[in-house]
Write a protein that holds these residues in place. Structure first.
Motif, PDB file in Angstrom:
ATOM      1  N   UNK A  30     -20.569   2.953 -35.677  1.00  0.00           N
ATOM      2  CA  UNK A  30     -20.410   4.009 -36.483  1.00  0.00           C
ATOM      3  C   UNK A  30     -18.873   4.705 -36.086  1.00  0.00           C
ATOM      4  N   UNK A  31     -18.087   5.089 -37.099  1.00  0.00           N
ATOM      5  CA  UNK A  31     -16.658   5.465 -36.812  1.00  0.00           C
ATOM      6  C   UNK A  31     -16.768   7.124 -36.633  1.00  0.00           C
ATOM      7  N   UNK A  32     -15.432   7.599 -35.694  1.00  0.00           N
ATOM      8  CA  UNK A  32     -15.709   8.947 -35.479  1.00  0.00           C
ATOM      9  C   UNK A  32     -15.711   9.735 -36.615  1.00  0.00           C
ATOM     10  N   UNK A  33     -14.782   9.388 -37.661  1.00  0.00           N
ATOM     11  CA  UNK A  33     -14.671  10.111 -39.027  1.00  0.00           C
ATOM     12  C   UNK A  33     -16.179  10.501 -39.414  1.00  0.00           C
ATOM     13  N   UNK A  34     -16.995   9.230 -39.495  1.00  0.00           N
ATOM     14  CA  UNK A  34     -18.320   9.453 -40.234  1.00  0.00           C
ATOM     15  C   UNK A  34     -19.412  10.444 -39.202  1.00  0.00           C
ATOM     16  N   UNK A  69     -30.223   7.780 -38.782  1.00  0.00           N
ATOM     17  CA  UNK A  69     -30.831   6.736 -38.265  1.00  0.00           C
ATOM     18  C   UNK A  69     -30.388   5.522 -38.941  1.00  0.00           C
ATOM     19  N   UNK A  70     -30.869   4.425 -38.026  1.00  0.00           N
ATOM     20  CA  UNK A  70     -30.630   2.931 -38.633  1.00  0.00           C
ATOM     21  C   UNK A  70     -29.284   2.549 -38.468  1.00  0.00           C
ATOM     22  N   UNK A  71     -28.515   3.166 -37.395  1.00  0.00           N
ATOM     23  CA  UNK A  71     -26.945   2.950 -37.487  1.00  0.00           C
ATOM     24  C   UNK A  71     -26.808   2.148 -36.026  1.00  0.00           C
ATOM     25  N   UNK A  88     -33.967   8.277 -35.088  1.00  0.00           N
ATOM     26  CA  UNK A  88     -34.830   7.007 -35.091  1.00  0.00           C
ATOM     27  C   UNK A  88     -34.248   5.766 -35.540  1.00  0.00           C
ATOM     28  N   UNK A  89     -34.692   4.401 -35.313  1.00  0.00           N
ATOM     29  CA  UNK A  89     -34.221   3.205 -35.611  1.00  0.00           C
ATOM     30  C   UNK A  89     -32.929   2.937 -35.199  1.00  0.00           C
ATOM     31  N   UNK A  90     -32.568   3.136 -34.062  1.00  0.00           N
ATOM     32  CA  UNK A  90     -31.232   3.102 -33.317  1.00  0.00           C
ATOM     33  C   UNK A  90     -31.713   2.059 -32.134  1.00  0.00           C
ATOM     34  N   UNK A  99     -38.004   7.613 -33.035  1.00  0.00           N
ATOM     35  CA  UNK A  99     -39.020   6.293 -33.247  1.00  0.00           C
ATOM     36  C   UNK A  99     -37.997   5.046 -33.185  1.00  0.00           C
ATOM     37  N   UNK A 100     -38.648   4.149 -32.664  1.00  0.00           N
ATOM     38  CA  UNK A 100     -37.889   2.631 -32.830  1.00  0.00           C
ATOM     39  C   UNK A 100     -36.691   2.646 -31.896  1.00  0.00           C
ATOM     40  N   UNK A 101     -36.648   2.862 -31.070  1.00  0.00           N
ATOM     41  CA  UNK A 101     -35.434   3.073 -29.956  1.00  0.00           C
ATOM     42  C   UNK A 101     -35.827   1.858 -28.715  1.00  0.00           C
TER      43      UNK A 101
END
Length: 243
Positions: free
Chosen positions: A1-5, A22-24, A46-48, A69-71
């Protein structure tokens, strides 16, 4: 994930008090979050792929809900136990084998989900949490329920899909326990304390998928008592839904 995001998510969280990412594929807890430590009420990561929670977790003084969750967590930092406002903690699908010694200091905790971890015992720290309502310990590797369970304040305890073959008779002393889930374990009927049926507050007992037939349970003294309590509870909720 970029700094701007990430910056955009942080700006939104500053306004709403909610940070959800999540999920990234995150491998680390975002350190920039500590800038909002006094603002955030909810964090969902979650989900990372997070493996470690940093000590800065203890700075989120007003945090009420934390979902991871889900790490890939294998342990929790002691600093997490400083979150005195935390009410909901979801840690399903990680690799936790135990809880921090000071976990009982999470005095506001009401809901705890630890399904799908590597726990081998029911953590004794949970018995210090006076406001705990729901505990999910399903899909772990728990083999027995110890005497200390009598101090658990939970209303619902989920122990489905473990390896439980022994349960302390003291589980019937739990003052608020109404729902006990023990599906898909290794219980023989002789290892299920009869006091659960006759001398407890439990009104919903789920034990399908163990080493006995349910019809044998129905023959035990006290089973009818549980059924009557279950009917009363269902009738109570029916009246609430109609009001």
């Amino acid at each position: 994930m970029g700094n701007s995001a990430l910056k955009a998510h942080l700006e939104t969280a500053q306004k709403t008090g909610v940070f959800q990412l999540t999920g990234k594929g995150l491998s680390e807890f975002p350190e920039d979050l500590q800038k909002l430590a006094g603002n955030l009420r909810t964090i969902d990561l979650s989900n990372n792929k997070i493996e470690i929670l940093p000590p800065l977790m203890g700075k989120f003084s007003i945090l009420k809900s934390l979902a991871l969750n889900n790490n890939k967590l294998t342990a929790l930092p002691e600093e997490l136990c400083k979150l005195k406002k935390l009410e909901t903690l979801h840690l399903n699908g990680n690799h936790l084998t135990q809880l921090p010694a000071a976990f009982g200091q999470l005095s506001a905790l009401k809901t705890l989900s630890l399904s799908g971890n590597q726990l081998r015992t029911v953590p004794t720290q949970l018995c210090s949490l006076r406001h705990l309502d729901v505990v999910d310990l399903s899909r772990n590797k728990i083999q027995s329920v110890p005497d200390t369970v009598e101090d658990l304040q939970a209303i619902e305890l989920n122990l489905n899909q473990n390896q439980i073959s022994q349960i302390s008779v003291k589980i019937s002393h739990c003052p608020r326990l109404k729902v006990l889930r023990l599906e898909e374990n290794c219980l023989d009927l002789s290892m299920l304390p009869q006091s659960i049926l006759s001398d407890s507050q439990i009104s919903l007992l789920a034990v399908e998928g163990n080493l006995f037939e349910i019809k044998k349970l129905r023959e035990l003294e006290g089973y009818d008592k549980v059924c009557r309590k279950m009917l009363l509870v269902n009738f109570f909720f029916f009246l609430l839904s109609c009001s």
